[in-house]
Structure formats: C-alpha cells, structure tokens
Design an enzyme around this catalytic site. Structure first.
Site, PDB file in Angstrom:
ATOM      1  N   THR A 151      21.635  44.212  76.499  1.00 18.57           N
ATOM      2  CA  THR A 151      21.651  43.667  77.857  1.00 18.57           C
ATOM      3  C   THR A 151      20.236  43.499  78.401  1.00 18.57           C
ATOM      4  O   THR A 151      19.888  42.451  78.941  1.00 18.57           O
ATOM      5  CB  THR A 151      22.439  44.610  78.784  1.00 18.57           C
ATOM      6  OG1 THR A 151      23.768  44.715  78.288  1.00 18.57           O
ATOM      7  CG2 THR A 151      22.476  44.092  80.207  1.00 18.57           C
ATOM      8  N   CYS A 152      19.415  44.528  78.263  1.00 18.28           N
ATOM      9  CA  CYS A 152      18.083  44.532  78.898  1.00 18.28           C
ATOM     10  C   CYS A 152      17.278  43.296  78.504  1.00 18.28           C
ATOM     11  O   CYS A 152      16.740  42.592  79.351  1.00 18.28           O
ATOM     12  CB  CYS A 152      17.351  45.810  78.514  1.00 18.28           C
ATOM     13  SG  CYS A 152      15.657  45.846  79.104  1.00 18.28           S
ATOM     14  N   CYS A 212      17.240  43.342  82.425  1.00 18.77           N
ATOM     15  CA  CYS A 212      15.894  43.634  82.961  1.00 18.77           C
ATOM     16  C   CYS A 212      14.873  42.522  82.731  1.00 18.77           C
ATOM     17  O   CYS A 212      14.174  42.124  83.667  1.00 18.77           O
ATOM     18  CB  CYS A 212      15.331  44.902  82.324  1.00 18.77           C
ATOM     19  SG  CYS A 212      16.538  46.132  81.871  1.00 18.77           S
ATOM     20  N   LYS A 269      15.724  38.998  84.222  1.00 16.43           N
ATOM     21  CA  LYS A 269      15.763  39.233  85.682  1.00 16.43           C
ATOM     22  C   LYS A 269      14.358  39.301  86.247  1.00 16.43           C
ATOM     23  O   LYS A 269      14.032  38.640  87.226  1.00 16.43           O
ATOM     24  CB  LYS A 269      16.554  40.515  85.953  1.00 16.43           C
ATOM     25  CG  LYS A 269      16.669  40.961  87.396  1.00 16.43           C
ATOM     26  CD  LYS A 269      15.508  41.742  87.941  1.00 16.43           C
ATOM     27  CE  LYS A 269      15.089  42.932  87.141  1.00 16.43           C
ATOM     28  NZ  LYS A 269      16.029  44.033  87.129  1.00 16.43           N
ATOM     29  N   TYR A 319      21.984  47.262  92.685  1.00 11.57           N
ATOM     30  CA  TYR A 319      20.767  46.718  92.083  1.00 11.57           C
ATOM     31  C   TYR A 319      20.858  45.197  91.902  1.00 11.57           C
ATOM     32  O   TYR A 319      19.996  44.442  92.332  1.00 11.57           O
ATOM     33  CB  TYR A 319      20.562  47.315  90.685  1.00 11.57           C
ATOM     34  CG  TYR A 319      19.989  48.702  90.624  1.00 11.57           C
ATOM     35  CD1 TYR A 319      20.763  49.822  90.882  1.00 11.57           C
ATOM     36  CD2 TYR A 319      18.670  48.892  90.244  1.00 11.57           C
ATOM     37  CE1 TYR A 319      20.236  51.099  90.761  1.00 11.57           C
ATOM     38  CE2 TYR A 319      18.141  50.167  90.118  1.00 11.57           C
ATOM     39  CZ  TYR A 319      18.921  51.267  90.381  1.00 11.57           C
ATOM     40  OH  TYR A 319      18.391  52.519  90.257  1.00 11.57           O
ATOM     41  N   GLU A 348      18.819  42.166  93.906  1.00 13.22           N
ATOM     42  CA  GLU A 348      17.806  41.483  93.093  1.00 13.22           C
ATOM     43  C   GLU A 348      18.100  39.981  93.034  1.00 13.22           C
ATOM     44  O   GLU A 348      17.209  39.146  93.219  1.00 13.22           O
ATOM     45  CB  GLU A 348      17.756  42.082  91.688  1.00 13.22           C
ATOM     46  CG  GLU A 348      17.131  43.490  91.701  1.00 13.22           C
ATOM     47  CD  GLU A 348      17.057  44.147  90.338  1.00 13.22           C
ATOM     48  OE1 GLU A 348      17.737  43.667  89.399  1.00 13.22           O
ATOM     49  OE2 GLU A 348      16.321  45.140  90.188  1.00 13.22           O
ATOM     50  N   ARG A 351      31.055  45.465 100.609  1.00  8.33           N
ATOM     51  CA  ARG A 351      32.274  46.036 101.191  1.00  8.33           C
ATOM     52  C   ARG A 351      32.025  47.152 102.208  1.00  8.33           C
ATOM     53  O   ARG A 351      32.873  47.436 103.035  1.00  8.33           O
ATOM     54  CB  ARG A 351      33.163  46.570 100.081  1.00  8.33           C
ATOM     55  CG  ARG A 351      32.572  47.730  99.285  1.00  8.33           C
ATOM     56  CD  ARG A 351      33.540  48.190  98.214  1.00  8.33           C
ATOM     57  NE  ARG A 351      32.946  49.197  97.341  1.00  8.33           N
ATOM     58  CZ  ARG A 351      33.565  49.724  96.305  1.00  8.33           C
ATOM     59  NH1 ARG A 351      34.793  49.338  96.004  1.00  8.33           N
ATOM     60  NH2 ARG A 351      32.996  50.635  95.554  1.00  8.33           N
ATOM     61  N   HIS A 357      -9.378  52.944  97.779  1.00  8.93           N
ATOM     62  CA  HIS A 357      -9.428  52.089  98.968  1.00  8.93           C
ATOM     63  C   HIS A 357      -9.991  50.712  98.643  1.00  8.93           C
ATOM     64  O   HIS A 357     -10.930  50.620  97.857  1.00  8.93           O
ATOM     65  CB  HIS A 357     -10.318  52.770 100.020  1.00  8.93           C
ATOM     66  CG  HIS A 357     -10.314  52.072 101.334  1.00  8.93           C
ATOM     67  ND1 HIS A 357      -9.220  52.097 102.177  1.00  8.93           N
ATOM     68  CD2 HIS A 357     -11.257  51.304 101.931  1.00  8.93           C
ATOM     69  CE1 HIS A 357      -9.499  51.385 103.258  1.00  8.93           C
ATOM     70  NE2 HIS A 357     -10.732  50.891 103.137  1.00  8.93           N
ATOM     71  N   GLU A 363      -2.838  54.160  98.564  1.00  9.47           N
ATOM     72  CA  GLU A 363      -3.605  55.291  99.106  1.00  9.47           C
ATOM     73  C   GLU A 363      -2.862  55.954 100.265  1.00  9.47           C
ATOM     74  O   GLU A 363      -3.107  57.110 100.610  1.00  9.47           O
ATOM     75  CB  GLU A 363      -5.008  54.856  99.543  1.00  9.47           C
ATOM     76  CG  GLU A 363      -5.041  53.963 100.760  1.00  9.47           C
ATOM     77  CD  GLU A 363      -6.468  53.545 101.145  1.00  9.47           C
ATOM     78  OE1 GLU A 363      -7.349  54.416 101.169  1.00  9.47           O
ATOM     79  OE2 GLU A 363      -6.678  52.357 101.422  1.00  9.47           O
TER      80      GLU A 363
END
Ligand code: NDP
Length: 450
Positions: free
Chosen positions: A42-43, A48, A51, A177, A181, A198, A436, A441
């Site tokens: 699937t990934c 993933c 996507k 998720y 997404e 729902r 910075h 930070e």
C-alpha cells in the site's frame, strides 16, 4: 537446517513483508515471498508515497500565490493532472523495481501470485506448492466503504490515485488521516471540496487544539466541513455526476465521492480456515509480542494485525521478528511514543499524549502552547497559523506529549520524538539553544505554562 523447502515464507511484500524477508535472509534463513498485486504494498503504490507526491503537487497552488509577496509577479501557471499522474506512476515503477532488487539482492525467492495456506507448513501459489518451516502473514489492509445504496459509485484511496480526470467537485467521507489529507490535495488542485464526518469534530484521537486549528485552517482554504453528517445514498445522474443524499435529507451534487472511513485487515481467501490462527471480529490476526499467532509456526505483522497502521511500525515489527526468529537476538518492540504525521495542509505531527490523555494519566500537568503566524507569511500574505504544544508531567518534569500544526511538522517532530524516547524533561528543552530564525525554535523557547 529444516527439511522444508524454505525456513520462512512471507505472504505479502509491503513495507513489513519486504523488511522481514530481507532481514531474515540476511540472517541466513532460506526465504520466499509471494504477492498477487504490487511490489511494495500500500505505502509505495496507493498510500504514503503517491499521497505525499500529490500533497507536494497541491501545495504549489499556495506557493505560487504566496510568491507574489516576495516579488514574483508572474501569473499562476496551469495545472495538468495527467502530467502529475504519469510522473507519479513513473516514480512508483522505479520504487517497485527497488523493492524487487532488495529481495533479489538478499537471495529471497519471489513468487508472483496469490498465496494460500494449505496447512501450517504448506503454501500454494498458482499451481505451485511449497513447504516452509515458518509462515509470516504481512498482507496489510484494504479500504472500507459504507454499505449504502449506490456504494458502487463511491471510490476509495485505491482508485483516487488513478482517476483519469481531475474532478471539478469532490465529497470526502471520514475524518481521519486519509480524509483530511485528500481534502488538502483536492482543494490545492482547485477541486471544490467538501469533507463530511459523522462526529462533532474530525481527527478524533488527536489533541483538541490541533483538531480545532486544522478545522479553521481547512475552512480558510474553502474546504466545506460538514460535521455530524452521514451519507445515506448515492445515485448517478444522466450527466455522470453523483447525487449524494445525507441522513438529514441534505442533497449534494458532486463528481467524485471518496470514502476515507478506515481500512480492514486483508485476510480474505488466505486459507486461514485450514489452520488454527485466531482472529478478532474484524478479521485482524491476533499475535503476541513476538508476532506469533495461535498456530505456533505462523506469524503476522503490520496492518493485518490492525494495531497501529503505519509503515514505520510495520518495518520496526519486521526487524524485531527477523532478529528474534533468525538472529538469535529476541527483540520486543516498544509501542510507546510513536510519532506520526498527517499531511493535511498545514501538516500535523504529534508524539506522545494529548492534553486530555495526560490529564487523565497524571495528577498534575503543565501545558505550553504557542500559536503564531510564521515569519514566511509576513510577506506571503497567507493567514496560515502554526501551533506548537508541549505537555509536561509536573511531578517529574518529563515531557509526555508534543504536538504541532504547521509547515514541515513531520520533519520537526521526528527529532523531538528521539528526545522524548530518551526521556527529555522540560528543563532540558529549556537549556537547548534554538536555531534562529526557524519555527522549530519555538519548541525550546516556550517558558510560561498556561
Ligand atoms: P482513520 O482510522 O484515520 O479514519 C477513519 C475515519 O472514518 C474516522 O474519522 C472515522 O470516524 C470514520 N469512520 C469509520 N467508520 C465509519 C463509518 N462506518 N461511517 C462513517 N465514518 C466512519 O482511517 P483512514 O481511512 O483515514 O486511514 C487508515 C489508516 O491508514 C489510518 O488510521 C492511519 O493509521 C493510516 N494512514 C496513515 C497516514 C500517515 O501516516 N500520514 C496517511 C493515511 C493513512 P470516527 O473517528 O468517528 O471513528
């Protein structure tokens, strides 16, 4: 060495299966794998990776319009869906090849086709039969759909990656998720998008501040959010458009309805009835902390066990399995404080407890929170807000939860997840000097508890 053809037969070559096969072979086991669909599971194919590529594609919409504030005055370019699909498919093909190479390189024998368990030591793939000492089931999961009239017109994430044309309008069902997404992907690509969930507020299980901020950010992107909203029926109209009717009688017209309402373990037609493998009501294979099922030589890991459905979890489980079974080094996975990211826009990333969970587990907690408009947006014109939140057990000063909504949240939280695993205290975060100017930070400069 056993008298079986193989020491280990892995069914399913997704993230968990490939890692288990590869590591076990590297530890000296004779390993075979079988897969009837795609290399990488699937990934790689419908999860993933494509996507995230779609998320990148959709974010250019904001990038182009924000660039104007920085002096880039050209017009927003047109978007071509077929180019994105073709390039995405090319990348997936490349990854399929890499996975194949990884197995080959480790000396694993791969069978193309559906594997069925005939008995605890025999597996068939097509017209071949092989024997094996151990079996590992790593068949993953499959998206679910509601059983409502017209459900055949509803697609899942599997199909969403292959639509021939980009819809003009989309209705997304669910509030987890995949729903948030894809809401971001579609909205970014210019699709008029509605998300119907729902319950009263989506992203159940995430920190409430995170859920509320994501709600307001998605609304800023003109994604219609309908909560307490359940689709009751779908019909296709002569024009090809879909008419969706909700339980409260509301009717909408749209071009695509995407169910993102969870995934179920992929256990159908595996031959489990021929062995003594206990399953939960939803089919999930029950395992102990060594991934052993109730049939002693059969193991399972990853989404098919329906515990934490995340690629890195399946991979870690696979490493523990291979080390325990074939390297003589038993390893038990620690499921605490697993960081996760949701690639909605802006991203969510989180590790540890939500504020509500921490309140119920500790007598006293301290909460540090910062919500701000990132520096980049002072010129970009975007009103997008970022949120950072740290939850501390007051008695020990240990950090027990870290949450973020904002650009690159996953990239930022990954390092903080290491710190949490190492037992970081708020005092140590305070002693850490910030970088910075970054958004990250903020995590080491929040001093006043709410
Ligand atoms: P999720 O479990 O995340 O969300 C399912 C959503 O569907 C929830 O909002 C749930 O509501 C709702 N739902 C469940 N059943 C029904 C129903 N019968 N009718 C209406 N709504 C329903 O599942 P997804 O499908 O989004 O994703 C599956 C899993 O894949 C995720 O849980 C995650 O583990 C993994 N994944 C991870 C990603 C990442 O790491 N970035 C990306 C995509 C997926 P309720 O909350 O009320 O139960």
């Amino acid at each position: 060495m056993s008298t079986y053809d193989y020491d280990l037969f892995v069914i399913g070559v997704g993230s968990g299966g490939v890692r288990a096969a590869r590591m076990s072979a590297q530890y000296g086991a004779r390993v075979a794998t079988a897969e009837e669909k795609y290399m990488g599971g699937t990934c790689v194919n419908v999860g993933c990776i494509p996507k995230k590529l779609f998320v990148y594609a959709s974010h250019y919409h904001d990038d182009f319009s924000e660039a104007k504030g920085y002096g880039w005055l050209s017009h927003q370019p047109d978007f071509d869906w077929t180019t994105l699909l073709a390039n995405k498919d090319k990348e997936i093909l490349r990854l399929n090849g890499i996975y194949e190479g990884l197995l080959e390189g480790a000396g694993v024998t791969h069978f193309d086709g559906r594997a069925r368990i005939l008995d605890a030591h025999t597996i068939s793939v097509g017209d071949k039969q092989v024997t094996t000492d151990k079996i590992l089931i790593a068949t993953g999961g499959w998206p679910t759909k509601q059983s409502i009239p017209g459900a055949e017109h509803i697609i899942t994430s599997n199909e969403a990656f292959y639509l021939e044309t980009l819809p003009k309008r989309a209705l997304i069902l669910g509030g987890g998720y995949i729903a948030v997404e894809f809401a971001g992907i579609y909205a970014g690509l210019g699709v008029q998008t509605e998300l119907a969930y729902r319950g009263p507020l989506f992203l159940r299980g995430f920190d409430d501040d995170v859920r509320h901020l994501v709600q307001s950010e998605l609304e800023k992107k003109e994604i219609a959010l309908s909560f307490e909203s359940t689709l009751a029926a779908v019909e296709q109209m002569p024009s090809g458009a879909l008419r969706g009717t909700f339980e409260d009688g509301r009717v909408i017209e749209t071009d695509v309805i995407l169910a993102a309402t969870g995934r179920k373990p992929a256990v159908a037609d595996l031959g489990l009835e021929t062995v003594n493998v206990a399953q939960r009501e939803n089919g999930a294979i029950i395992v102990d902390d060594q991934y052993q099922t109730s049939e002693p030589n059969i193991f399972a890991l990853g989404d098919v066990t329906d515990r934490i459905q995340l690629t890195p979890v399946a991979i870690q489980e696979a490493m523990c399995f291979a080390s325990t079974q074939f390297a003589g080094k038993p390893q038990v996975m620690d499921y605490n404080d697993i960081a996760t990211a949701v690639f909605c826009q802006p991203n969510i990333a989180t590790v540890g407890l939500t504020e509500a969970e921490a309140r119920s587990q500790y007598p006293a907690i301290r909460v540090y929170r910062s919500q701000f408009r990132p520096l980049k947006h002072t010129l970009s014109g975007s009103e997008e807000q970022s949120l950072m939140k740290i939850i501390v057990d007051d008695a020990t000063d240990r950090v027990v939860g870290i949450h973020m909504v904002g650009a690159e949240a996953g990239e930022i939280i990954q390092g903080l997840a290491v710190a949490m695993k190492a037992g970081v205290t708020k005092a140590i975060m305070d002693q850490t000097v910030g970088i910075h100017p970054t958004a990250a930070e903020e995590f080491v400069t929040m001093r006043t508890a709410l």
